[in-house]
Design an enzyme around this catalytic site. Structure first.
Site, short mmCIF file in Angstrom:
data_model
loop_
_atom_site.label_atom_id
_atom_site.label_comp_id
_atom_site.label_asym_id
_atom_site.label_seq_id
_atom_site.Cartn_x
_atom_site.Cartn_y
_atom_site.Cartn_z
N ALA A 77 0.83 -1.21 0.00
CA ALA A 77 0.00 0.00 0.00
C ALA A 77 0.86 1.26 0.00
O ALA A 77 2.02 1.25 0.44
CB ALA A 77 -0.92 0.01 1.22
N VAL A 78 0.25 2.32 -0.49
CA VAL A 78 0.86 3.65 -0.52
C VAL A 78 -0.12 4.60 0.18
O VAL A 78 -1.35 4.51 -0.02
CB VAL A 78 1.12 4.10 -1.98
CG1 VAL A 78 1.52 5.56 -2.05
CG2 VAL A 78 2.18 3.21 -2.62
N GLU A 110 -2.89 -11.54 -4.26
CA GLU A 110 -4.34 -11.48 -4.46
C GLU A 110 -4.76 -10.02 -4.55
O GLU A 110 -4.18 -9.17 -3.86
CB GLU A 110 -5.11 -12.12 -3.30
CG GLU A 110 -5.13 -13.62 -3.29
CD GLU A 110 -3.95 -14.21 -2.55
OE1 GLU A 110 -3.24 -13.44 -1.87
OE2 GLU A 110 -3.72 -15.44 -2.66
N ASN A 115 -10.71 -3.36 -7.14
CA ASN A 115 -9.57 -2.46 -6.89
C ASN A 115 -8.89 -2.10 -8.22
O ASN A 115 -7.85 -2.64 -8.59
CB ASN A 115 -8.58 -3.15 -5.93
CG ASN A 115 -7.56 -2.18 -5.38
OD1 ASN A 115 -7.36 -1.09 -5.91
ND2 ASN A 115 -6.90 -2.58 -4.31
N TYR A 122 -0.65 -3.67 -11.30
CA TYR A 122 -0.11 -5.03 -11.39
C TYR A 122 -0.02 -5.47 -12.86
O TYR A 122 0.97 -6.09 -13.26
CB TYR A 122 -0.98 -6.01 -10.58
CG TYR A 122 -0.99 -5.73 -9.09
CD1 TYR A 122 0.14 -5.27 -8.43
CD2 TYR A 122 -2.15 -5.94 -8.34
CE1 TYR A 122 0.12 -5.01 -7.07
CE2 TYR A 122 -2.17 -5.69 -6.97
CZ TYR A 122 -1.04 -5.22 -6.35
OH TYR A 122 -1.04 -4.96 -4.99
C1 LIG Z 1 -2.63 0.21 -5.36
C2 LIG Z 1 -1.68 1.29 -4.85
C3 LIG Z 1 -0.60 0.64 -4.01
C4 LIG Z 1 -1.03 2.00 -6.04
O1 LIG Z 1 -0.08 2.92 -5.55
P1 LIG Z 1 0.24 4.29 -6.34
O2 LIG Z 1 1.39 4.93 -5.69
O3 LIG Z 1 -1.00 5.09 -6.49
O4 LIG Z 1 0.67 3.69 -7.75
P2 LIG Z 1 1.24 4.46 -9.04
O5 LIG Z 1 1.04 5.93 -8.87
O6 LIG Z 1 2.62 3.97 -9.29
O7 LIG Z 1 0.33 3.87 -10.18
C5 LIG Z 1 -1.06 3.90 -10.08
C6 LIG Z 1 -1.64 3.62 -11.45
O8 LIG Z 1 -3.03 3.30 -11.29
C7 LIG Z 1 -3.77 4.17 -12.11
N1 LIG Z 1 -5.06 4.38 -11.47
C8 LIG Z 1 -5.34 5.13 -10.39
N2 LIG Z 1 -6.65 5.05 -10.09
C9 LIG Z 1 -7.19 4.20 -11.01
C10 LIG Z 1 -8.49 3.69 -11.24
N3 LIG Z 1 -9.51 4.02 -10.43
N4 LIG Z 1 -8.68 2.85 -12.27
C11 LIG Z 1 -7.66 2.48 -13.06
N5 LIG Z 1 -6.38 2.92 -12.91
C12 LIG Z 1 -6.17 3.77 -11.88
C13 LIG Z 1 -2.93 5.43 -12.22
O9 LIG Z 1 -3.31 6.20 -13.34
C14 LIG Z 1 -1.55 4.81 -12.37
O10 LIG Z 1 -1.37 4.28 -13.66
P3 LIG Z 1 -0.42 5.02 -14.76
O11 LIG Z 1 0.95 5.06 -14.15
O12 LIG Z 1 -0.53 4.11 -15.94
O13 LIG Z 1 -1.03 6.36 -14.98
C15 LIG Z 1 -2.44 2.37 -4.04
O14 LIG Z 1 -3.54 2.80 -4.80
C16 LIG Z 1 -2.94 1.88 -2.70
O15 LIG Z 1 -2.20 1.85 -1.73
N6 LIG Z 1 -4.23 1.52 -2.60
C17 LIG Z 1 -4.82 1.12 -1.34
C18 LIG Z 1 -4.25 -0.19 -0.84
C19 LIG Z 1 -4.39 -1.27 -1.89
O16 LIG Z 1 -5.44 -1.41 -2.50
N7 LIG Z 1 -3.31 -2.06 -2.08
C20 LIG Z 1 -3.29 -3.17 -3.03
C21 LIG Z 1 -3.95 -4.35 -2.43
S1 LIG Z 1 -3.89 -5.74 -3.52
#
Ligand SMILES: CC(C)(COP(=O)(O)OP(=O)(O)OC[C@H]1O[C@@H](n2cnc3c(N)ncnc32)[C@H](O)[C@@H]1OP(=O)(O)O)[C@@H](O)C(=O)NCCC(=O)NCCS
Length: 153
Positions: A77-78, A110, A115, A122
């Site tokens: 997570a971030v 998973e 999400n 991924y």
């Molecule tokens: C999943 C997560 C770790 C991604 O971290 P992040 O720092 O935002 O990731 P990045 O900025 O490197 O990349 C995010 C990508 O998702 C895309 N994105 C963001 N919201 C989106 C949405 N609703 N639908 C589709 N793509 C989306 C962004 O555009 C980006 O893609 P791009 O680089 O092609 O433009 C973060 O959203 C998070 O912590 N979420 C909550 C916890 C979680 O769900 N963890 C994963 C559990 S399996």
């Protein structure tokens, strides 16, 4: 978006002193969060527990379990205010390197079908769907399936 390098961003192993902040972030990110004890147990068990840090601030965390030649990303997570700036992409690439260094040949994880951001990230990193795990996650109403993904190293 294209990731712009973020000064002061670095990755380091999770410390006992990070646990409270990691658990606080987890609570702010998930409807069904891990407890502080879950993170402490992961550190105690010797899993690869890492944080992404900006200066002194923890802005992300990851828990990777490696067994023989298989790695499993159990949590990743971030922090909300740091999302969509490329932190997740860089941190995930780092965790894949951690798995590779541990001689893993595949990384599993998973993800909830709902999400979209995580699934996008991924897929972009090369993970492919292996299976669906029915009713894997707790949900507001009943349970939600998990997509089971893998990245061959
Ligand atoms: C999943 C997560 C770790 C991604 O971290 P992040 O720092 O935002 O990731 P990045 O900025 O490197 O990349 C995010 C990508 O998702 C895309 N994105 C963001 N919201 C989106 C949405 N609703 N639908 C589709 N793509 C989306 C962004 O555009 C980006 O893609 P791009 O680089 O092609 O433009 C973060 O959203 C998070 O912590 N979420 C909550 C916890 C979680 O769900 N963890 C994963 C559990 S399996």
């Amino acid at each position: 978006m294209s990731a712009v390098p973020i000064p002061q961003l670095h990755y380091r192993r999770m410390r006992a002193s990070d646990l409270a902040e990691v658990a606080r972030l987890e609570k702010s990110l998930y409807e069904f969060p891990w407890s502080l004890g879950n993170f402490r147990d992961s550190v105690t068990a010797g899993y690869d527990c890492w944080v992404a840090a900006h200066g002194d601030a923890v802005i992300g965390y990851a828990i990777l379990m490696v067994a023989l030649d298989e790695a499993h990303l159990l949590n990743f997570a971030v922090a909300p205010e740091w999302q969509n700036q490329g932190v997740g992409r860089g941190f995930l690439a780092h965790m894949v390197e951690v798995a590779r260094d541990a001689k893993a040949q595949i990384v599993y994880l998973e993800v909830r079908p709902s999400n979209a951001a995580a699934r996008h990230l991924y897929r972009k990193m090369g993970f492919q769907q292996i299976a669906i795990r029915p009713e894997y996650y707790p949900a507001a109403h009943g349970r939600e399936d998990a997509l089971f993904l893998g990245l061959t190293l």
